[in-house]
Design a protein around this motif. Sequence first.
Motif, PDB file in Angstrom:
ATOM      1  N   TYR A  23       2.495  -4.995  11.513  1.00  0.00           N
ATOM      2  CA  TYR A  23       1.464  -6.010  11.729  1.00  0.00           C
ATOM      3  C   TYR A  23       1.449  -6.523  13.168  1.00  0.00           C
ATOM      4  O   TYR A  23       1.117  -7.682  13.424  1.00  0.00           O
ATOM      5  CB  TYR A  23       1.651  -7.173  10.751  1.00  0.00           C
ATOM      6  CG  TYR A  23       1.622  -6.728   9.306  1.00  0.00           C
ATOM      7  CD1 TYR A  23       0.433  -6.357   8.687  1.00  0.00           C
ATOM      8  CD2 TYR A  23       2.800  -6.652   8.562  1.00  0.00           C
ATOM      9  CE1 TYR A  23       0.421  -5.939   7.368  1.00  0.00           C
ATOM     10  CE2 TYR A  23       2.798  -6.230   7.247  1.00  0.00           C
ATOM     11  CZ  TYR A  23       1.607  -5.870   6.647  1.00  0.00           C
ATOM     12  OH  TYR A  23       1.595  -5.453   5.342  1.00  0.00           O
ATOM     13  N   GLY A  24       1.763  -5.647  14.117  1.00  0.00           N
ATOM     14  CA  GLY A  24       1.741  -6.059  15.516  1.00  0.00           C
ATOM     15  C   GLY A  24       0.361  -6.494  15.974  1.00  0.00           C
ATOM     16  O   GLY A  24       0.236  -7.349  16.852  1.00  0.00           O
ATOM     17  N   ASP A  25      -0.684  -5.921  15.373  1.00  0.00           N
ATOM     18  CA  ASP A  25      -2.047  -6.272  15.768  1.00  0.00           C
ATOM     19  C   ASP A  25      -2.493  -7.610  15.213  1.00  0.00           C
ATOM     20  O   ASP A  25      -3.535  -8.133  15.611  1.00  0.00           O
ATOM     21  CB  ASP A  25      -3.019  -5.175  15.330  1.00  0.00           C
ATOM     22  CG  ASP A  25      -2.995  -4.932  13.827  1.00  0.00           C
ATOM     23  OD1 ASP A  25      -1.939  -5.177  13.191  1.00  0.00           O
ATOM     24  OD2 ASP A  25      -4.020  -4.496  13.274  1.00  0.00           O
ATOM     25  N   GLN A  26      -1.721  -8.188  14.294  1.00  0.00           N
ATOM     26  CA  GLN A  26      -2.092  -9.464  13.692  1.00  0.00           C
ATOM     27  C   GLN A  26      -1.097 -10.582  14.015  1.00  0.00           C
ATOM     28  O   GLN A  26      -1.238 -11.696  13.521  1.00  0.00           O
ATOM     29  CB  GLN A  26      -2.195  -9.311  12.174  1.00  0.00           C
ATOM     30  CG  GLN A  26      -3.228  -8.280  11.736  1.00  0.00           C
ATOM     31  CD  GLN A  26      -3.253  -8.078  10.239  1.00  0.00           C
ATOM     32  OE1 GLN A  26      -3.164  -9.019   9.461  1.00  0.00           O
ATOM     33  NE2 GLN A  26      -3.347  -6.831   9.812  1.00  0.00           N
ATOM     34  N   SER A  27      -0.100 -10.273  14.829  1.00  0.00           N
ATOM     35  CA  SER A  27       0.966 -11.228  15.102  1.00  0.00           C
ATOM     36  C   SER A  27       0.693 -12.046  16.357  1.00  0.00           C
ATOM     37  O   SER A  27      -0.014 -11.609  17.271  1.00  0.00           O
ATOM     38  CB  SER A  27       2.304 -10.499  15.243  1.00  0.00           C
ATOM     39  OG  SER A  27       2.658  -9.870  14.034  1.00  0.00           O
ATOM     40  N   ASP A  28       1.291 -13.220  16.389  1.00  0.00           N
ATOM     41  CA  ASP A  28       1.155 -14.123  17.529  1.00  0.00           C
ATOM     42  C   ASP A  28       2.298 -13.954  18.524  1.00  0.00           C
ATOM     43  O   ASP A  28       2.111 -14.127  19.728  1.00  0.00           O
ATOM     44  CB  ASP A  28       1.127 -15.577  17.040  1.00  0.00           C
ATOM     45  CG  ASP A  28       0.009 -15.828  16.047  1.00  0.00           C
ATOM     46  OD1 ASP A  28      -1.157 -15.656  16.413  1.00  0.00           O
ATOM     47  OD2 ASP A  28       0.313 -16.188  14.889  1.00  0.00           O
ATOM     48  N   TRP A  29       3.499 -13.643  18.006  1.00  0.00           N
ATOM     49  CA  TRP A  29       4.680 -13.488  18.852  1.00  0.00           C
ATOM     50  C   TRP A  29       5.489 -12.289  18.383  1.00  0.00           C
ATOM     51  O   TRP A  29       5.392 -11.873  17.221  1.00  0.00           O
ATOM     52  CB  TRP A  29       5.557 -14.736  18.789  1.00  0.00           C
ATOM     53  CG  TRP A  29       5.070 -15.885  19.624  1.00  0.00           C
ATOM     54  CD1 TRP A  29       4.040 -16.740  19.340  1.00  0.00           C
ATOM     55  CD2 TRP A  29       5.600 -16.312  20.886  1.00  0.00           C
ATOM     56  NE1 TRP A  29       3.892 -17.661  20.339  1.00  0.00           N
ATOM     57  CE2 TRP A  29       4.840 -17.436  21.303  1.00  0.00           C
ATOM     58  CE3 TRP A  29       6.631 -15.856  21.702  1.00  0.00           C
ATOM     59  CZ2 TRP A  29       5.090 -18.099  22.498  1.00  0.00           C
ATOM     60  CZ3 TRP A  29       6.889 -16.529  22.896  1.00  0.00           C
ATOM     61  CH2 TRP A  29       6.122 -17.629  23.286  1.00  0.00           C
ATOM     62  N   MET A  30       6.288 -11.764  19.300  1.00  0.00           N
ATOM     63  CA  MET A  30       7.202 -10.665  18.995  1.00  0.00           C
ATOM     64  C   MET A  30       8.601 -11.041  19.486  1.00  0.00           C
ATOM     65  O   MET A  30       8.754 -11.612  20.570  1.00  0.00           O
ATOM     66  CB  MET A  30       6.755  -9.374  19.681  1.00  0.00           C
ATOM     67  CG  MET A  30       7.787  -8.227  19.596  1.00  0.00           C
ATOM     68  SD  MET A  30       7.392  -6.802  20.665  1.00  0.00           S
ATOM     69  CE  MET A  30       6.075  -6.044  19.708  1.00  0.00           C
ATOM     70  N   TYR A  31       9.623 -10.740  18.683  1.00  0.00           N
ATOM     71  CA  TYR A  31      10.990 -10.768  19.190  1.00  0.00           C
ATOM     72  C   TYR A  31      11.363  -9.317  19.476  1.00  0.00           C
ATOM     73  O   TYR A  31      11.216  -8.439  18.633  1.00  0.00           O
ATOM     74  CB  TYR A  31      11.960 -11.431  18.219  1.00  0.00           C
ATOM     75  CG  TYR A  31      11.920 -10.939  16.794  1.00  0.00           C
ATOM     76  CD1 TYR A  31      12.741  -9.893  16.370  1.00  0.00           C
ATOM     77  CD2 TYR A  31      11.061 -11.513  15.860  1.00  0.00           C
ATOM     78  CE1 TYR A  31      12.705  -9.444  15.064  1.00  0.00           C
ATOM     79  CE2 TYR A  31      11.024 -11.069  14.552  1.00  0.00           C
ATOM     80  CZ  TYR A  31      11.848 -10.035  14.160  1.00  0.00           C
ATOM     81  OH  TYR A  31      11.819  -9.583  12.859  1.00  0.00           O
ATOM     82  N   ALA A  32      11.809  -9.060  20.698  1.00  0.00           N
ATOM     83  CA  ALA A  32      11.933  -7.679  21.173  1.00  0.00           C
ATOM     84  C   ALA A  32      13.249  -7.445  21.896  1.00  0.00           C
ATOM     85  O   ALA A  32      13.832  -8.354  22.499  1.00  0.00           O
ATOM     86  CB  ALA A  32      10.766  -7.341  22.108  1.00  0.00           C
TER      87      ALA A  32
END
Length: 394
Positions: A166-175
């Motif tokens: 759901y990367g296209d629907q997310s607000d933030w990423m922990y990477a």
Amino acid sequence: MSEMEIFRGEVRAWLLANCPPSMRTPIVADEMVWGGSRLEFRNADQRLWFERMRERGWFAPDWPKEYGGGGLSARQAAVLEQEMAALGCRQPQYNLGIWMLGPVLLALGSEEQKRRHLTPMMEGRVRWCQGFSEPNAGSDLASLKTSARREGDDFIVNGAKIWTSYGDQSDWMYALVRTNNTARKQDGISFLLIDMHSPGVTAKPIELISGKSSFCEVFFDNVRVPAENLVGALDGGWAVAKQLLQHERAAMSKFTEGGAPSHDALAVARPYLYDADGVLREPVWRDRLAGLLMDAHAFTQTHRRITEEAAARMDVSALGAIMKLVMTEHEVAKYELLMQLMGHRGLSWEGSEFSAEEHDICRAWLLSKTYTIAGGSSEIQLNIIAKRVLGLPA
């Protein structure tokens, strides 16, 4: 009556009064409520259940109240989970931030990071995704190439991630990003929090065999990330990631505990076990189904035992790999059995003569194959179990 028994009664009464009957039925993927800036509800009952649980802080019942949690003890949180399962209550929201990142920030994040990120994710206002795997760094995660170069008060991030749910629907990423190219590969990795709305971030869905596009490729082109978004020490992200993966495996082990939708094997199989007169068609199918249900019950009891051990401050970190392995393999076995039992009716799709439930079973069967890969493949889990649980030589 003990204090915990009194608490259990209070929880059960509150759930009966506040969880609408429609929210106590098996869930399908299209009815999952994902927290985030694009929060949507299909009906009034979904909204009511979401809001009631949010008000109690029970999206994250064992988090401190100062960060929006429920302030419950580990034992009390386990009681809540058990009572929700007993009543068939749906998860009021789905949020990878709560399941995986939140516990890590509570343990390792700065006070500023806790204040900024924990309450919004708990309240369902921010949706998170995970940026670990890369095109050439999946099971060998330490070989990742996405770079983060320090420039003043920012990191400049370049590279790509893959299989980002759901990367296209997310607000933030922990990477995980590489911040040191000269150190041992595990020692040159850092853990960053990245705003997915930043200039230079592009997310592209990947078509799956099940027909869904929950996975994405995410590209970073000179993305500026404030240095204050570094969690843990510079070049110390590997240790942070290992702690987070324990929570990921625990979350994936709970598919039939109300985490992600999973069909009731007995309910699906019953119409195919008996003919119109109620006569059992083939006893072998009943026996195989009974074995599957017994395995599921054993898993549930083991999960509860581990929860009690965790509440007693025992080290259960290594057991997460066992639970993840067993649950995902069980899901595969369940859908394989259902597909064999349903015959050609299980191989249905939209536009065919069969029911919507039969379409859903077919998609779930295909999707179950991914469970044994996501969050660490079954082969990786077996290696972890051999080394950390059984103490076998590497």
